[in-house]
Design a protein around this motif. Structure first.
Motif, PDB file in Angstrom:
ATOM      1  N   ILE A  44       0.758  -1.261  -0.067  1.00 41.20           N
ATOM      2  CA  ILE A  44       0.042  -0.028  -0.077  1.00 41.20           C
ATOM      3  C   ILE A  44       0.950   1.253   0.145  1.00 41.20           C
ATOM      4  O   ILE A  44       0.590   2.104  -0.549  1.00 41.20           O
ATOM      5  CB  ILE A  44      -0.891  -0.088   1.294  1.00 41.20           C
ATOM      6  CG1 ILE A  44      -2.160  -0.980   0.988  1.00 41.20           C
ATOM      7  CG2 ILE A  44      -1.538   1.239   1.526  1.00 41.20           C
ATOM      8  CD1 ILE A  44      -2.926  -1.208   2.170  1.00 41.20           C
ATOM      9  N   ASP A  45       2.154   1.300   0.849  1.00 39.91           N
ATOM     10  CA  ASP A  45       2.742   2.538   0.796  1.00 39.91           C
ATOM     11  C   ASP A  45       3.467   2.776  -0.469  1.00 39.91           C
ATOM     12  O   ASP A  45       3.634   3.731  -1.028  1.00 39.91           O
ATOM     13  CB  ASP A  45       3.788   2.229   1.747  1.00 39.91           C
ATOM     14  CG  ASP A  45       3.295   2.330   3.313  1.00 39.91           C
ATOM     15  OD1 ASP A  45       2.061   2.990   3.598  1.00 39.91           O
ATOM     16  OD2 ASP A  45       3.896   1.916   4.263  1.00 39.91           O
ATOM     17  N   HIS A  46       3.695   1.699  -1.301  1.00 40.09           N
ATOM     18  CA  HIS A  46       4.625   1.580  -2.282  1.00 40.09           C
ATOM     19  C   HIS A  46       3.643   2.193  -3.534  1.00 40.09           C
ATOM     20  O   HIS A  46       4.037   3.183  -4.269  1.00 40.09           O
ATOM     21  CB  HIS A  46       5.217   0.205  -2.992  1.00 40.09           C
ATOM     22  CG  HIS A  46       5.614   0.214  -4.232  1.00 40.09           C
ATOM     23  ND1 HIS A  46       6.647   0.885  -4.519  1.00 40.09           N
ATOM     24  CD2 HIS A  46       5.189  -0.090  -5.263  1.00 40.09           C
ATOM     25  CE1 HIS A  46       7.060   0.773  -5.762  1.00 40.09           C
ATOM     26  NE2 HIS A  46       6.091   0.132  -6.534  1.00 40.09           N
ATOM     27  N   TYR A  47       2.242   1.605  -3.326  1.00 40.15           N
ATOM     28  CA  TYR A  47       1.345   2.315  -4.340  1.00 40.15           C
ATOM     29  C   TYR A  47       0.960   3.518  -4.256  1.00 40.15           C
ATOM     30  O   TYR A  47       0.908   4.487  -5.116  1.00 40.15           O
ATOM     31  CB  TYR A  47       0.072   1.487  -4.156  1.00 40.15           C
ATOM     32  CG  TYR A  47      -1.047   1.754  -5.076  1.00 40.15           C
ATOM     33  CD1 TYR A  47      -0.937   1.492  -6.541  1.00 40.15           C
ATOM     34  CD2 TYR A  47      -2.156   2.394  -4.585  1.00 40.15           C
ATOM     35  CE1 TYR A  47      -2.069   1.994  -7.426  1.00 40.15           C
ATOM     36  CE2 TYR A  47      -3.115   2.848  -5.600  1.00 40.15           C
ATOM     37  CZ  TYR A  47      -3.128   2.729  -6.777  1.00 40.15           C
ATOM     38  OH  TYR A  47      -4.059   2.806  -7.764  1.00 40.15           O
ATOM     39  N   ARG A  48       0.835   3.994  -2.780  1.00 45.63           N
ATOM     40  CA  ARG A  48       0.477   5.526  -2.574  1.00 45.63           C
ATOM     41  C   ARG A  48       1.780   6.413  -2.834  1.00 45.63           C
ATOM     42  O   ARG A  48       1.498   7.356  -3.443  1.00 45.63           O
ATOM     43  CB  ARG A  48       0.558   5.646  -1.000  1.00 45.63           C
ATOM     44  CG  ARG A  48       0.166   6.981  -0.693  1.00 45.63           C
ATOM     45  CD  ARG A  48       0.104   7.342   1.129  1.00 45.63           C
ATOM     46  NE  ARG A  48      -0.968   6.255   1.551  1.00 45.63           N
ATOM     47  CZ  ARG A  48      -0.956   5.599   2.492  1.00 45.63           C
ATOM     48  NH1 ARG A  48       0.312   5.253   3.210  1.00 45.63           N
ATOM     49  NH2 ARG A  48      -1.843   4.714   2.989  1.00 45.63           N
ATOM     50  N   LEU A  49       3.071   5.910  -2.929  1.00 49.42           N
ATOM     51  CA  LEU A  49       4.110   6.729  -3.278  1.00 49.42           C
ATOM     52  C   LEU A  49       4.188   6.952  -4.683  1.00 49.42           C
ATOM     53  O   LEU A  49       4.359   7.927  -5.231  1.00 49.42           O
ATOM     54  CB  LEU A  49       5.436   6.066  -2.660  1.00 49.42           C
ATOM     55  CG  LEU A  49       5.753   6.152  -1.237  1.00 49.42           C
ATOM     56  CD1 LEU A  49       7.118   5.490  -0.867  1.00 49.42           C
ATOM     57  CD2 LEU A  49       5.684   7.646  -0.567  1.00 49.42           C
ATOM     58  N   GLN A  50       3.640   5.825  -5.572  1.00 50.73           N
ATOM     59  CA  GLN A  50       3.774   6.076  -6.840  1.00 50.73           C
ATOM     60  C   GLN A  50       2.703   6.914  -7.288  1.00 50.73           C
ATOM     61  O   GLN A  50       2.826   7.445  -8.088  1.00 50.73           O
ATOM     62  CB  GLN A  50       3.561   4.721  -7.311  1.00 50.73           C
ATOM     63  CG  GLN A  50       3.652   4.305  -8.832  1.00 50.73           C
ATOM     64  CD  GLN A  50       3.162   3.116  -9.471  1.00 50.73           C
ATOM     65  OE1 GLN A  50       2.747   2.153  -8.324  1.00 50.73           O
ATOM     66  NE2 GLN A  50       3.058   2.740 -10.660  1.00 50.73           N
ATOM     67  N   ARG A  51       1.510   6.717  -6.670  1.00 52.85           N
ATOM     68  CA  ARG A  51       0.355   7.758  -7.241  1.00 52.85           C
ATOM     69  C   ARG A  51       0.706   8.970  -6.869  1.00 52.85           C
ATOM     70  O   ARG A  51       0.599   9.847  -7.498  1.00 52.85           O
ATOM     71  CB  ARG A  51      -0.839   7.258  -6.396  1.00 52.85           C
ATOM     72  CG  ARG A  51      -1.470   5.775  -6.781  1.00 52.85           C
ATOM     73  CD  ARG A  51      -1.717   5.657  -8.384  1.00 52.85           C
ATOM     74  NE  ARG A  51      -2.962   6.451  -8.490  1.00 52.85           N
ATOM     75  CZ  ARG A  51      -3.600   6.650  -9.782  1.00 52.85           C
ATOM     76  NH1 ARG A  51      -2.952   6.139 -10.867  1.00 52.85           N
ATOM     77  NH2 ARG A  51      -4.714   7.357  -9.760  1.00 52.85           N
TER      78      ARG A  51
END
Length: 118
Positions: A44-51
Motif C-alpha cells: 500500500i505504501d509503495h502504491y501510495r508513493l507511486q500515485r
C-alpha cells in the motif's frame, strides 16, 4: 490396573501433544497473518508513493502551464496599460480644449417649445 493407568497416561500424553500442536499452529497462523499484514502495508505504501509521484508530476505540468499563462496575461496587461497611458497623454490637450470650448462658449437662445405670453 497398571495397564489402565498406562492407558490413561498415554491418553494424557496424546492430549498434551495435540494441545502443543494446536498452540504451535496458532502461533504459525499469527505469524503468517502478521507477515501478510506487513506485506500489505508495504504494498500500500509503495502504491501510495507511486500515485503521489504521478500526481505531483501532473500538478507541476498543469501549474507550470498556468504559470506561463499567468506571465503571458501579466505581459498583455502591462502592454495595454502602456498603450492607454500613451493615448491619454497624446490626446489630453485636444480633448481638454474641446471640453472647455463646449462649456465656455454659450449661445443663449430660446427653446423651440417656449411660448411667448401674449
Amino acid at each position: 490396573m497398571t495397564s489402565q493407568s498406562q492407558g490413561i497416561q498415554q491418553l494424557l500424553q496424546a492430549e498434551k501433544r495435540a494441545k502443543d500442536k494446536l498452540e504451535e499452529a496458532k502461533k504459525r497462523k499469527g505469524k503468517r497473518l502478521k507477515q501478510a499484514k506487513e506485506e500489505a502495508i508495504a504494498e500500500i505504501d509503495h502504491y501510495r508513493l507511486q500515485r503521489e509521484k504521478e500526481f505531483r508530476n501532473k500538478q507541476t505540468t498543469v501549474m507550470g502551464s498556468q504559470g506561463n499563462l499567468s506571465a503571458k496575461i501579466e505581459e498583455q496587461t502591462t502592454e495595454n496599460i502602456r498603450n492607454l497611458t500613451s493615448s491619454y497623454h497624446k490626446n489630453m490637450d485636444s480633448i481638454m480644449k474641446k471640453l472647455l470650448n463646449t462649456i465656455c462658449d454659450i449661445n443663449p437662445e430660446l427653446h423651440p417649445n417656449f411660448r411667448h405670453a401674449v
